[in-house]
Design an enzyme around this catalytic site. Sequence first.
Site, PDB file in Angstrom:
ATOM      1  N   GLU A   1       0.849  -1.064  -0.289  1.00 43.87           N
ATOM      2  CA  GLU A   1       0.292   0.039  -0.138  1.00 43.87           C
ATOM      3  C   GLU A   1       0.857   1.011   0.035  1.00 43.87           C
ATOM      4  O   GLU A   1       1.405   1.125   0.211  1.00 43.87           O
ATOM      5  CB  GLU A   1      -0.749   0.305   0.766  1.00 43.87           C
ATOM      6  CG  GLU A   1      -2.299  -1.039   1.486  1.00 43.87           C
ATOM      7  CD  GLU A   1      -2.964  -1.260   1.794  1.00 43.87           C
ATOM      8  OE1 GLU A   1      -2.973   0.005   3.145  1.00 43.87           O
ATOM      9  OE2 GLU A   1      -4.173  -1.850   2.563  1.00 43.87           O
TER      10      GLU A   1
ATOM     11  N   HIS B   1      -8.318  10.861   2.582  1.00 43.79           N
ATOM     12  CA  HIS B   1      -8.467   9.325   2.096  1.00 43.79           C
ATOM     13  C   HIS B   1      -8.443   9.833   0.160  1.00 43.79           C
ATOM     14  O   HIS B   1      -9.485  10.487  -0.235  1.00 43.79           O
ATOM     15  CB  HIS B   1      -9.084   8.277   2.036  1.00 43.79           C
ATOM     16  CG  HIS B   1      -8.725   6.932   1.632  1.00 43.79           C
ATOM     17  ND1 HIS B   1      -8.625   6.635   0.477  1.00 43.79           N
ATOM     18  CD2 HIS B   1      -8.614   6.113   2.121  1.00 43.79           C
ATOM     19  CE1 HIS B   1      -7.899   5.472   0.479  1.00 43.79           C
ATOM     20  NE2 HIS B   1      -7.531   5.006   1.200  1.00 43.79           N
TER      21      HIS B   1
ATOM     22  N   ARG C   1      -0.533   8.828   1.758  1.00 44.39           N
ATOM     23  CA  ARG C   1      -1.958   9.394   1.415  1.00 44.39           C
ATOM     24  C   ARG C   1      -2.380  11.393   1.335  1.00 44.39           C
ATOM     25  O   ARG C   1      -2.340  12.012   0.300  1.00 44.39           O
ATOM     26  CB  ARG C   1      -2.642   9.405   2.312  1.00 44.39           C
ATOM     27  CG  ARG C   1      -2.844   8.267   2.052  1.00 44.39           C
ATOM     28  CD  ARG C   1      -3.651   7.251   3.753  1.00 44.39           C
ATOM     29  NE  ARG C   1      -4.683   5.957   3.188  1.00 44.39           N
ATOM     30  CZ  ARG C   1      -4.989   5.449   4.396  1.00 44.39           C
ATOM     31  NH1 ARG C   1      -5.451   5.749   5.692  1.00 44.39           N
ATOM     32  NH2 ARG C   1      -5.523   4.110   4.013  1.00 44.39           N
TER      33      ARG C   1
ATOM     34  N   HIS D   1     -11.331  10.782   6.004  1.00 47.82           N
ATOM     35  CA  HIS D   1     -11.237   9.563   6.365  1.00 47.82           C
ATOM     36  C   HIS D   1     -10.379   9.300   7.692  1.00 47.82           C
ATOM     37  O   HIS D   1     -11.049   8.683   8.943  1.00 47.82           O
ATOM     38  CB  HIS D   1      -9.905   8.228   5.904  1.00 47.82           C
ATOM     39  CG  HIS D   1      -9.626   7.481   5.518  1.00 47.82           C
ATOM     40  ND1 HIS D   1     -11.265   6.143   5.975  1.00 47.82           N
ATOM     41  CD2 HIS D   1      -8.956   6.259   6.227  1.00 47.82           C
ATOM     42  CE1 HIS D   1     -11.028   5.175   5.987  1.00 47.82           C
ATOM     43  NE2 HIS D   1      -9.414   5.096   6.109  1.00 47.82           N
TER      44      HIS D   1
ATOM     45  N   ARG E   1      -0.602   9.709   9.090  1.00 47.07           N
ATOM     46  CA  ARG E   1      -0.841   7.955   8.911  1.00 47.07           C
ATOM     47  C   ARG E   1      -0.478   7.318   7.650  1.00 47.07           C
ATOM     48  O   ARG E   1      -0.990   7.960   6.938  1.00 47.07           O
ATOM     49  CB  ARG E   1      -1.802   7.700   9.281  1.00 47.07           C
ATOM     50  CG  ARG E   1      -2.248   6.443  10.115  1.00 47.07           C
ATOM     51  CD  ARG E   1      -3.512   5.834  10.948  1.00 47.07           C
ATOM     52  NE  ARG E   1      -4.795   5.482   9.678  1.00 47.07           N
ATOM     53  CZ  ARG E   1      -4.795   4.701   8.867  1.00 47.07           C
ATOM     54  NH1 ARG E   1      -4.209   3.623   8.724  1.00 47.07           N
ATOM     55  NH2 ARG E   1      -5.751   5.399   7.817  1.00 47.07           N
TER      56      ARG E   1
END
Length: 514
Positions: A108, A224, A269, A328, A363
């Site tokens: 990811e 997100h 992100r 998010h 994060r």
Amino acid sequence: MEVLETDLLVVGSGVAGAQAALTAHRRGARVLLVTKGRLRSGSTPWAQGGVAAPRDAGDRAAHAADTLRAGRGLCDPAVVDAFVRESQALVDGLRAYGVPFEASLTLEGGHSVPRIRHAADATGHAISVALSAALEADRGGGLHVLERTFVRALRVSGPRVVGAELLTPAGPLTVRAGGVLLACGGYGGLYPVTTAPPEGTGDGLALAYRAGAALRDLEFVQFHPTAVRAGHRALLVTEAARGEGAHLLNAQGERFMPRYDPLEELAPRDVVARAIAAERDRTGQVVLDLRHLGDAFVRARFPMVAASLAPLGLRLGADLIPVEPAVHYTIGGVQTDAHGRCTVPGLYAAGEVASSGLHGANRLASNSLSEGLVFGARAAVAALADARTPEAGEALPALAADPGSLPALREIVGRAAGLRRGAARLEAGLLALEALPPAFPAGEAEAPAALEAGNLRQLAPLLLRAAHARQESRGAHARLDFPDLGAPQHSVSRLVQGSDRLDLVPHAAVEAVP
């Protein structure tokens, strides 16, 4: 009013709360877990992509480096070190609870190697089912669970938190506790469009704030990158889709991420979200393209995403999926140390409600479920070690507000503290909030919906003031008027009840912390 005594009161039944309750109970403590929804509610069941932990001991340094890099200089290295040392055993231990992780690890955004354990694209749901079953199996014999129960207020004796006032389906309940552990999620409900569940109304932050606990870094709200808007809800398209090779295209059909970051679609992100916003502004639309991965593979790998998009007439493996950033995850929260201790004795926090220093300014993908496991356990152990004999204390005041004011409040917050912010927007937002009806002292019979609205009404100006105070762009916080990165300061917006007033003024009143 009925009175109950327990060694540990856990508020919230997601991964952090369930882990904390099971850890404490299996150490012989009396535990009461309360959740305002059902046992399997909150954010955990909605987590799609997976759960991150080092592949083995040799991967710990790389996982720590990825976490620190994503956090843009604000992670606490000691907290990150504890996380990578303890997460692998706890995550892999979920198999013993029945979580059906697939054999392959996936990649990811922001991760240097594949290390994400997953159960198709329903990892959070599988973890929630497994931990809820473990709680049900342990019920009785010292572990009790109350569903559809709202925490109205904390109870204190001097500076120490000693329990809480609950609204249960059977009526009010006073709990005297050796320690209170908040694990009740974040404050995504402050925004008009979010992937956060309905439970995400910042209750834990507001309870802690009224008890005198410090809140930290509220300005770091993570968007997100790939959500599909459906009215006021945002349907998530997991980061794992890009990990499997999905491409982002603008309205001209151009794959644009190589222009923004060498990691392309697998950049962290904050980078991907702002790139998508810029391309939407420039060309009108951004879409996620999975067609080259093959329809059969996409539907087998992402059945949950495919099912959520089908009612909108979108076929995940066959259509271009229009995406945009959406709120998010809220990185800021109740300030804790590496063991979940808050700045007032007797109070602990873990998971999204907490600001432990793990995430810094941004994060890393899939660190949230493993965060709940590690720090839920750590906070439970610390709470038992610090526990006192339960005492009566006195209830703190509760706040309420008109739930009908929430749409206006959310629109104000969304305009002022969105993906890209500036002083003018934030100051206008603070003035607009002052024009809304204020929160008011709650009566004992106040409905939970009014109490949730009161919590959001209290938190909204604190978020805007925190965003105004951080005069730089860092991670999830982007200022149009301060586009450059400054020298790392972990917190410029440490907010403590007593030094902050509800009749708010711009950021000059925010306590600056070195």
